[in-house]
Design a protein around this motif. Sequence first.
Motif, PDB file in Angstrom:
ATOM      1  N   ASP A  48       0.974  -1.189   0.288  1.00  0.00           N
ATOM      2  CA  ASP A  48       0.143   0.015  -0.285  1.00  0.00           C
ATOM      3  C   ASP A  48       0.623   1.536  -0.406  1.00  0.00           C
ATOM      4  OD1 ASP A  48      -2.429   1.440   0.320  1.00  0.00           O
ATOM      5  OD2 ASP A  48      -2.120   2.068   1.944  1.00  0.00           O
ATOM      6  N   LEU A  49       1.842   1.720   0.783  1.00  0.00           N
ATOM      7  CA  LEU A  49       2.671   2.536   1.035  1.00  0.00           C
ATOM      8  C   LEU A  49       3.564   2.597  -0.402  1.00  0.00           C
ATOM      9  CD1 LEU A  49       4.936   2.048   4.312  1.00  0.00           C
ATOM     10  CD2 LEU A  49       2.752   3.430   4.005  1.00  0.00           C
ATOM     11  N   CYS A  50       4.045   1.564  -0.777  1.00  0.00           N
ATOM     12  CA  CYS A  50       4.941   1.562  -2.194  1.00  0.00           C
ATOM     13  C   CYS A  50       3.974   2.158  -3.997  1.00  0.00           C
ATOM     14  CB  CYS A  50       5.462   0.294  -2.233  1.00  0.00           C
ATOM     15  SG  CYS A  50       6.502   0.221  -3.988  1.00  0.00           S
ATOM     16  N   GLU A  51       3.074   1.044  -3.664  1.00  0.00           N
ATOM     17  CA  GLU A  51       1.713   0.952  -4.826  1.00  0.00           C
ATOM     18  C   GLU A  51       1.059   2.171  -5.292  1.00  0.00           C
ATOM     19  OE1 GLU A  51       2.917  -0.218  -7.200  1.00  0.00           O
ATOM     20  OE2 GLU A  51       4.416  -1.978  -7.145  1.00  0.00           O
ATOM     21  N   VAL A  52       0.181   2.132  -3.573  1.00  0.00           N
ATOM     22  CA  VAL A  52      -0.585   3.156  -3.474  1.00  0.00           C
ATOM     23  C   VAL A  52      -0.275   4.793  -3.405  1.00  0.00           C
ATOM     24  CG1 VAL A  52      -2.979   3.414  -2.114  1.00  0.00           C
ATOM     25  CG2 VAL A  52      -2.354   0.946  -3.554  1.00  0.00           C
ATOM     26  N   LYS A  53       0.451   4.020  -1.764  1.00  0.00           N
ATOM     27  CA  LYS A  53       1.042   6.197  -1.206  1.00  0.00           C
ATOM     28  C   LYS A  53       2.201   6.450  -1.737  1.00  0.00           C
ATOM     29  CE  LYS A  53      -1.894   5.519   2.572  1.00  0.00           C
ATOM     30  NZ  LYS A  53      -2.442   6.332   2.421  1.00  0.00           N
ATOM     31  N   ASN A  54       2.713   5.517  -3.066  1.00  0.00           N
ATOM     32  CA  ASN A  54       3.605   5.923  -4.030  1.00  0.00           C
ATOM     33  C   ASN A  54       4.727   6.405  -2.704  1.00  0.00           C
ATOM     34  OD1 ASN A  54       2.608   5.811  -6.541  1.00  0.00           O
ATOM     35  ND2 ASN A  54       1.710   7.911  -6.362  1.00  0.00           N
ATOM     36  N   TRP A  55       4.742   5.591  -2.132  1.00  0.00           N
ATOM     37  CA  TRP A  55       6.427   5.707  -1.287  1.00  0.00           C
ATOM     38  C   TRP A  55       7.581   5.666  -1.979  1.00  0.00           C
ATOM     39  CZ3 TRP A  55       6.867   5.767   5.284  1.00  0.00           C
ATOM     40  CH2 TRP A  55       5.253   6.875   5.682  1.00  0.00           C
ATOM     41  N   PHE A  56       9.180   6.411  -1.048  1.00  0.00           N
ATOM     42  CA  PHE A  56       9.853   6.298  -1.888  1.00  0.00           C
ATOM     43  C   PHE A  56      11.259   5.905  -0.401  1.00  0.00           C
ATOM     44  CE2 PHE A  56       8.429   9.655  -3.842  1.00  0.00           C
ATOM     45  CZ  PHE A  56       8.684   9.384  -5.224  1.00  0.00           C
ATOM     46  N   GLN A  57      12.132   4.691  -0.736  1.00  0.00           N
ATOM     47  CA  GLN A  57      13.276   3.871  -0.666  1.00  0.00           C
ATOM     48  C   GLN A  57      12.753   3.083   1.019  1.00  0.00           C
ATOM     49  OE1 GLN A  57      15.892   7.677   0.850  1.00  0.00           O
ATOM     50  NE2 GLN A  57      16.220   7.560  -1.594  1.00  0.00           N
ATOM     51  N   LEU A  58      11.422   2.244   0.859  1.00  0.00           N
ATOM     52  CA  LEU A  58      10.850   1.430   1.528  1.00  0.00           C
ATOM     53  C   LEU A  58      12.152   0.502   2.175  1.00  0.00           C
ATOM     54  CD1 LEU A  58       7.283   0.880   0.896  1.00  0.00           C
ATOM     55  CD2 LEU A  58       8.271   3.200   2.127  1.00  0.00           C
ATOM     56  N   THR A  59      12.311   0.294   3.458  1.00  0.00           N
ATOM     57  CA  THR A  59      13.357  -0.610   3.983  1.00  0.00           C
ATOM     58  C   THR A  59      12.287  -1.296   5.350  1.00  0.00           C
ATOM     59  OG1 THR A  59      15.285   0.651   3.771  1.00  0.00           O
ATOM     60  CG2 THR A  59      15.042  -1.245   4.845  1.00  0.00           C
ATOM     61  N   LEU A  60      12.749  -3.397   5.327  1.00  0.00           N
ATOM     62  CA  LEU A  60      11.808  -3.691   6.676  1.00  0.00           C
ATOM     63  C   LEU A  60      12.360  -3.456   7.436  1.00  0.00           C
ATOM     64  CD1 LEU A  60      10.011  -6.523   3.679  1.00  0.00           C
ATOM     65  CD2 LEU A  60       9.264  -4.576   5.260  1.00  0.00           C
ATOM     66  N   HIS A  61      12.193  -3.471   8.609  1.00  0.00           N
ATOM     67  CA  HIS A  61      12.998  -3.948   9.626  1.00  0.00           C
ATOM     68  C   HIS A  61      12.502  -4.528  10.718  1.00  0.00           C
ATOM     69  CE1 HIS A  61      15.261  -0.126   8.872  1.00  0.00           C
ATOM     70  NE2 HIS A  61      14.303   0.568   8.371  1.00  0.00           N
ATOM     71  N   GLY A  62      13.281  -5.521  11.565  1.00  0.00           N
ATOM     72  CA  GLY A  62      13.016  -6.486  12.394  1.00  0.00           C
ATOM     73  C   GLY A  62      13.257  -5.983  14.048  1.00  0.00           C
ATOM     74  N   LEU A  63      11.794  -6.501  14.914  1.00  0.00           N
ATOM     75  CA  LEU A  63      11.842  -6.289  16.098  1.00  0.00           C
ATOM     76  C   LEU A  63      11.514  -7.146  16.594  1.00  0.00           C
ATOM     77  CD1 LEU A  63      12.821  -3.851  17.964  1.00  0.00           C
ATOM     78  CD2 LEU A  63      10.695  -3.456  18.089  1.00  0.00           C
ATOM     79  N   PRO A  64      12.405  -8.455  16.573  1.00  0.00           N
ATOM     80  CA  PRO A  64      12.636  -9.781  17.119  1.00  0.00           C
ATOM     81  C   PRO A  64      11.908  -9.640  18.693  1.00  0.00           C
ATOM     82  CG  PRO A  64      14.250  -9.736  16.502  1.00  0.00           C
ATOM     83  CD  PRO A  64      13.927  -8.340  16.090  1.00  0.00           C
ATOM     84  N   LEU A  65      12.074  -8.748  19.650  1.00  0.00           N
ATOM     85  CA  LEU A  65      12.255  -8.716  21.250  1.00  0.00           C
ATOM     86  C   LEU A  65      10.816  -8.219  21.189  1.00  0.00           C
ATOM     87  CD1 LEU A  65      12.876  -8.585  23.861  1.00  0.00           C
ATOM     88  CD2 LEU A  65      13.063  -6.120  23.793  1.00  0.00           C
TER      89      LEU A  65
END
Length: 140
Positions: A48-65
Amino acid sequence: MESGNISDKKLVIDRYTWLDNHPKAEEIKRWNIGSPTYQKTVLQVYLDLCEVKNWFQLTLHGLPLYDVIYISGKPNRKNKEENIVLPVNAQSNITMARLREMIHQILDSSQGSITLAACESDSTIVYYEVENYTLQGVTQ
């Protein structure tokens, strides 16, 4: 087999499995964080952020805790600072104290807010901006 050829393994993609085979879905699965339902929520918010809202430089981050994955990115090219989006299932039982702990772990001192992306099972996503200072003093 000649070098440079695509693997002999056939990948069947149809209208029921295409989302599971999306490259970002594979990346999210490799994090091994959250349930498969939560992982689909993260993918849905990412797309949704990438294709609909056209955000740039999206990165995933894990927070395992805290068993969550959050997304950083820029709403437009002119933004110098990244925004943080925390996907959650709309049905999840998250307390304000736990949310405060997660925000404290995610944000550094230069950032003041995150966007909470509440995702419903029918694909509806509602975005809430949560200011860091509004969670000060929350005990429950």
